[in-house]
Design a protein around this motif. Sequence first.
Motif, mmCIF file in Angstrom:
data_model
loop_
_atom_site.group_PDB
_atom_site.id
_atom_site.type_symbol
_atom_site.label_atom_id
_atom_site.label_comp_id
_atom_site.label_asym_id
_atom_site.label_seq_id
_atom_site.Cartn_x
_atom_site.Cartn_y
_atom_site.Cartn_z
ATOM 1 N N SER A 197 0.675 -1.205 0.129
ATOM 2 C CA SER A 197 -0.017 0.115 -0.017
ATOM 3 C C SER A 197 0.803 1.087 0.061
ATOM 4 O O SER A 197 0.246 2.376 -0.164
ATOM 5 C CB SER A 197 -0.880 -0.106 1.344
ATOM 6 N N SER A 198 1.976 1.266 0.325
ATOM 7 C CA SER A 198 3.029 2.434 0.419
ATOM 8 C C SER A 198 3.747 2.691 -0.934
ATOM 9 O O SER A 198 4.251 3.519 -1.044
ATOM 10 C CB SER A 198 4.055 2.246 1.686
ATOM 11 N N VAL A 199 3.555 1.802 -1.720
ATOM 12 C CA VAL A 199 4.164 1.869 -2.990
ATOM 13 C C VAL A 199 3.185 2.430 -3.887
ATOM 14 O O VAL A 199 2.222 2.203 -4.489
ATOM 15 C CB VAL A 199 4.813 0.597 -3.885
ATOM 16 N N THR A 200 3.708 3.969 -4.003
ATOM 17 C CA THR A 200 2.832 4.744 -5.054
ATOM 18 C C THR A 200 3.150 4.934 -6.523
ATOM 19 O O THR A 200 2.306 5.208 -7.478
ATOM 20 C CB THR A 200 2.625 6.193 -4.504
ATOM 21 N N ALA A 201 4.127 4.327 -6.711
ATOM 22 C CA ALA A 201 4.561 4.411 -8.346
ATOM 23 C C ALA A 201 5.775 3.567 -8.596
ATOM 24 O O ALA A 201 6.395 2.994 -7.299
ATOM 25 C CB ALA A 201 5.414 5.701 -8.858
ATOM 26 N N LEU A 202 5.955 2.802 -9.650
ATOM 27 C CA LEU A 202 6.763 2.151 -10.031
ATOM 28 C C LEU A 202 8.050 2.873 -10.849
ATOM 29 O O LEU A 202 7.919 3.854 -11.537
ATOM 30 C CB LEU A 202 6.336 1.151 -10.946
ATOM 31 N N PRO A 203 9.476 2.435 -10.461
ATOM 32 C CA PRO A 203 10.464 3.097 -11.286
ATOM 33 C C PRO A 203 10.433 2.729 -12.916
ATOM 34 O O PRO A 203 9.842 1.622 -13.425
ATOM 35 C CB PRO A 203 11.626 2.308 -10.750
ATOM 36 N N GLU A 204 10.787 3.584 -13.427
ATOM 37 C CA GLU A 204 10.724 3.655 -15.178
ATOM 38 C C GLU A 204 11.638 2.280 -15.604
ATOM 39 O O GLU A 204 11.399 1.807 -16.678
ATOM 40 C CB GLU A 204 11.381 4.963 -15.687
ATOM 41 N N SER A 205 12.512 2.004 -14.791
ATOM 42 C CA SER A 205 13.379 0.938 -15.210
ATOM 43 C C SER A 205 12.582 -0.402 -15.113
ATOM 44 O O SER A 205 12.927 -1.358 -15.482
ATOM 45 C CB SER A 205 14.581 0.635 -14.175
ATOM 46 N N ILE A 206 11.381 -0.546 -14.493
ATOM 47 C CA ILE A 206 10.640 -1.627 -14.788
ATOM 48 C C ILE A 206 10.441 -2.159 -16.146
ATOM 49 O O ILE A 206 10.037 -3.321 -16.235
ATOM 50 C CB ILE A 206 9.083 -1.598 -13.869
ATOM 51 N N GLY A 207 10.310 -1.320 -16.940
ATOM 52 C CA GLY A 207 10.116 -1.622 -18.315
ATOM 53 C C GLY A 207 11.359 -2.411 -18.885
ATOM 54 O O GLY A 207 11.094 -2.781 -20.215
ATOM 55 N N LYS A 208 12.347 -2.467 -18.330
ATOM 56 C CA LYS A 208 13.519 -3.480 -18.701
ATOM 57 C C LYS A 208 13.197 -4.731 -18.549
ATOM 58 O O LYS A 208 14.196 -5.374 -19.069
ATOM 59 C CB LYS A 208 15.011 -2.668 -18.086
#
Length: 222
Positions: A207-218
């Motif tokens: 619940s505290s994770v509000t966004a994912l890093p752009e690197s997730i796309g890798k």
Amino acid sequence: MAPRGGRGGQNRKKAKSNKDERRRKRHGHAVLNDIIACAGRAPHPNSKLELASDGKELLVSLNTLIDLPESIGTLDGLQVLNLSECPQLLELPHTIGGLKALTELNLRGCASLTKLPATIGELGALKELDLERCTSLNSLPDSIGKLGALTKLDLSACSSLTTLPATIGELSALTTLTLYGCSKLAALPAAIGGLGALKQLWLRDCSSVTALPESIGKLGAL
């Protein structure tokens, strides 16, 4: 006629193998006695302490166990260490790094465990690390990134976990990362994009994770 030295060499190898087996059994019995001593008072009737006859698997489920003896590191043939449901276990000894043959470490339900020793990174053969419901664990050591053979890391319900080290991105063999219910985890490190083999990433109830890093796309295998 047998090749010169052939039969003698075989006998020497057999004698050495038998000697190693006797040594492992002695170490195994000594470690079991040390664990019982660490457990102190009589454990719950449902508690278990079992070492396989071949010395490859150790099951420890003791509700009174606070720490493990340093002698655990002498079990050089151990492949599976199951410490699940040891709710009072506070820490692992640094000698855990001596378990060079270990492929599976189960710490599920060790609710009092606050940290892992840096020597965890010396477990080069480790494939599975289960930390589910280690509710007091608030971080992982940087050395976790040295676990080059690790394919499965389960951090489900580690409700005190606030961060993941950047070195987690160095786990080149990791295929499954489970973070269910890590309610205090604020973010994923950008380095997570380095997990090229990752096929499954479970983030439900973080619940505290509000966004994912752009690197997730890798994560091409995801």
